[in-house]
Design a protein around this motif. Sequence first.
Motif, mmCIF file in Angstrom:
data_model
loop_
_atom_site.group_PDB
_atom_site.id
_atom_site.type_symbol
_atom_site.label_atom_id
_atom_site.label_comp_id
_atom_site.label_asym_id
_atom_site.label_seq_id
_atom_site.Cartn_x
_atom_site.Cartn_y
_atom_site.Cartn_z
ATOM 1 N N PRO A 164 0.678 -1.101 -0.137
ATOM 2 C CA PRO A 164 0.083 0.014 -0.013
ATOM 3 C C PRO A 164 0.897 1.346 -0.014
ATOM 4 C CG PRO A 164 -0.640 -1.496 1.640
ATOM 5 C CD PRO A 164 0.647 -2.039 1.325
ATOM 6 N N PHE A 165 1.849 1.207 0.937
ATOM 7 C CA PHE A 165 2.773 2.577 0.781
ATOM 8 C C PHE A 165 3.289 2.706 -0.704
ATOM 9 C CE2 PHE A 165 5.933 5.466 2.540
ATOM 10 C CZ PHE A 165 5.468 6.175 3.453
ATOM 11 N N ALA A 166 4.122 1.720 -0.995
ATOM 12 C CA ALA A 166 4.564 1.910 -2.375
ATOM 13 C C ALA A 166 3.508 2.225 -3.563
ATOM 14 C CB ALA A 166 5.322 0.682 -2.796
ATOM 15 N N ALA A 167 2.393 1.550 -3.283
ATOM 16 C CA ALA A 167 1.173 1.974 -4.334
ATOM 17 C C ALA A 167 0.907 3.372 -4.363
ATOM 18 C CB ALA A 167 0.095 0.989 -4.115
ATOM 19 N N THR A 168 0.482 3.883 -3.011
ATOM 20 C CA THR A 168 0.469 5.231 -2.881
ATOM 21 C C THR A 168 1.311 6.131 -3.590
ATOM 22 O OG1 THR A 168 -0.925 4.599 -0.962
ATOM 23 C CG2 THR A 168 -0.403 6.914 -1.243
ATOM 24 N N ALA A 169 2.571 5.945 -3.308
ATOM 25 C CA ALA A 169 3.536 6.859 -4.184
ATOM 26 C C ALA A 169 3.626 6.691 -5.500
ATOM 27 C CB ALA A 169 5.115 6.380 -3.413
ATOM 28 N N SER A 194 8.905 9.984 -5.638
ATOM 29 C CA SER A 194 8.065 8.818 -5.489
ATOM 30 C C SER A 194 8.548 7.449 -5.948
ATOM 31 C CB SER A 194 6.621 9.196 -6.442
ATOM 32 O OG SER A 194 6.039 10.196 -5.905
ATOM 33 N N GLN A 195 9.324 7.642 -6.874
ATOM 34 C CA GLN A 195 10.093 6.450 -7.431
ATOM 35 C C GLN A 195 11.084 5.963 -6.110
ATOM 36 O OE1 GLN A 195 11.956 7.774 -10.980
ATOM 37 N NE2 GLN A 195 10.449 7.065 -12.430
ATOM 38 N N ILE A 196 11.626 6.793 -5.463
ATOM 39 C CA ILE A 196 12.556 6.358 -4.252
ATOM 40 C C ILE A 196 11.670 5.400 -3.674
ATOM 41 C CG2 ILE A 196 13.625 7.177 -2.481
ATOM 42 C CD1 ILE A 196 14.770 9.850 -3.790
ATOM 43 N N ALA A 197 10.384 6.015 -2.937
ATOM 44 C CA ALA A 197 9.497 5.077 -2.186
ATOM 45 C C ALA A 197 9.150 3.751 -2.718
ATOM 46 C CB ALA A 197 8.393 5.884 -1.912
ATOM 47 N N VAL A 198 8.901 3.884 -4.168
ATOM 48 C CA VAL A 198 8.435 2.561 -5.011
ATOM 49 C C VAL A 198 9.620 1.558 -4.862
ATOM 50 C CG1 VAL A 198 7.576 1.615 -6.835
ATOM 51 C CG2 VAL A 198 6.678 3.736 -6.138
ATOM 52 N N ALA A 199 10.793 2.119 -5.590
ATOM 53 C CA ALA A 199 11.824 1.361 -5.764
ATOM 54 C C ALA A 199 12.419 0.573 -4.248
ATOM 55 C CB ALA A 199 12.877 2.067 -6.346
ATOM 56 N N PHE A 200 12.587 1.604 -3.427
ATOM 57 C CA PHE A 200 13.086 1.189 -2.167
ATOM 58 C C PHE A 200 12.293 0.058 -1.397
ATOM 59 C CE2 PHE A 200 13.710 1.700 2.363
ATOM 60 C CZ PHE A 200 15.212 1.196 2.594
ATOM 61 N N GLY A 221 -8.075 2.730 -1.558
ATOM 62 C CA GLY A 221 -7.687 1.564 -0.599
ATOM 63 C C GLY A 221 -6.313 1.645 -0.103
ATOM 64 N N ALA A 222 -5.404 1.823 -1.190
ATOM 65 C CA ALA A 222 -3.821 1.962 -0.797
ATOM 66 C C ALA A 222 -3.370 3.094 -0.094
ATOM 67 C CB ALA A 222 -3.140 1.955 -2.124
ATOM 68 N N THR A 223 -4.125 4.059 -0.237
ATOM 69 C CA THR A 223 -4.075 5.532 0.802
ATOM 70 C C THR A 223 -4.404 5.192 2.373
ATOM 71 O OG1 THR A 223 -4.236 6.694 -1.282
ATOM 72 C CG2 THR A 223 -4.340 7.793 1.241
#
Length: 625
Positions: free
Chosen positions: A133-138, A339-345, A397-399
């Motif tokens: 969810p956290f990565a999906a929100t980003a 946002s990409q940092i959050a998703v990738a990490f 939902g992810a948020t």
Amino acid sequence: MTSLLVSMLAIVAVFGLYLATISGRHTQQASDFVDGGQSLPPWVIIFAGAGITLASLSLSDHLVLLSIFGLQYNQIAVGIICVALVAALTQKRLWLASRLTSLRTLGDLLGDYFGSTTLRIFMLVLLFLFTIPFAATALSQAGELVEASTAGDIPSGLAIWAFAFALFVCSVIGGWRGTAYFVAAQSLLILALLLFFGGFTGFTVGKLAFTAGGIATTGGVLPDMIPGVIQFTAGIGKELPIGGIWTTFAGLTFALSLGGIAISPGFSFLGMTSKPHRGFAFGQVWMIAGVAAGALILVGPILAGEIAAGRTLTAFTTRLASLDQMVAVGFIVLLVAASQIAVAFFAGSGASICTLELTSRYIVPGMDQRTMRFAARVTLALVYGAVAIAASYAPLGATIFSSLTLSLSVQFLPAVLGLCWVRWISRSGVLTGLIVGGLFVVFTESFGLVLFERLFIDLPWGRWPLSVHSAGWGLIPNFAACLLVSLFTRSGAERDRRDRLHDAFEKSQPARNGNPAATTAKWSLTLLWAFFALGPGAILGNKFFSEPIFAGTVVAPGVPSLLIWQVLFWFVGVFIVWWLAYQGRLSVIDQPPRHQINLVPDINPLFEPTTTPWIARLLDRVTGR
């Protein structure tokens, strides 16, 4: 502008592929794909830590909220120093524990140290929240930003899947090392762009209009002032606070939630897989507390002041484009890169941890190195697919789920402090506190409120009642229950393994607290800083420099009094982190540990008598039918 934006994003993607290829060539063994051989260079953790902190805040959300609530929300930027403080307290000790025990993840360390399968399950649930969810929100925010910036030429769904595919390819080629390299490089990029746009906006677009007029807040929000120490309201959704929601208690408790970044499974994994020496200290003091917090404190209000004039990020981007399209594209790249940092990490670390904690431990125990690399790649594909689907089809939902993430993460603080410093904190105390604190978090956040009120009846409180963040609602009963139960169970059956790890700490890297006076001074100053920078004392900043009582008159300092207060305590905060990290030796590793210990025998806890009693009883009931 669309073609220019696509070209810039393509360059970033090609650079990511280059880093992934380079790091893939450095992989010595197949298993290095999962954890980078536990030898990530210090520069990775130095830059990546600051970028992950900014990305976890969601840079675009931060700027928008700052434009709505003014400098009362800028307290959150000061709260970034809490990330550095928690990291200084825990990161070195977790690294040492990892080397002493040969355990590679926070979940494994906590599970073996406290002898608890339940704690492992809690940690896997938290890992899932960060990873999906956290990565999906980003990712969803990045897609919406691209769609708005290109006036619909690139739909949000297309941008989401393109970003997800590009990041997945980088991760599946370079493994954990490639992901870490990419995150560190992106972190350096967003720090440089953030400083550039602060100067460009301040001196070209608005000519520092913010310093004269402040941030143009609306809707009854106090302009550039904190609206009191606390507000006795029922919470968001039930009762509208007067003057804004960001009281000093809201700022303090939100800052506590940011501590959850430092003890999150992914951030801990990043530290454990590095060879830092002095990298921990440099990253915590100068990059997180210094550059990241300072950039947001100083640059954030300048950008927010201009965003407030147009009310949206898109309007501000259009204004930049009227001056220079390249500058406007650079601003979008800044937000997308965060946002990409959050998703990738979080997706990359989640896949690696899942492979180590779940796949190789429970599902396919005894995997050889090649099989483990294959399993990690399959997990990466599943994770990125789930993130892209959630971002495309269930962003709301992810948020809602992601709103729980940081507040639940910081509930592990008693457990991590117990592992690092306080040997008498027991398994029963940690589990009791975790359950109590988790329930308070769930029922003061959107997820618990929506779920309960749809199934049963309306609750008399809303989100963050009394203007206290859910992290604060959870931490108070969590610590109280943990300490109380630990007092009566501190000599339990698992005490021996706790003592063995702490004895090993003392032999390899003994704590150097200095004389009692120095120790008292360090922690007293830290508490005083927290009181005046984020706690009730921060309310003094509203007028301290514009209406000083010692001057007996009103002065015009040129910038809002509260901003001067925040900058002042940012400097003091950096000094405190430096004192603890360097002088207190909390983050300096003198020499690697020379010996190892085994906390528990090498057995599979799902099928051996170490299975937690309540899980064993549940399995018996299910399998017995």
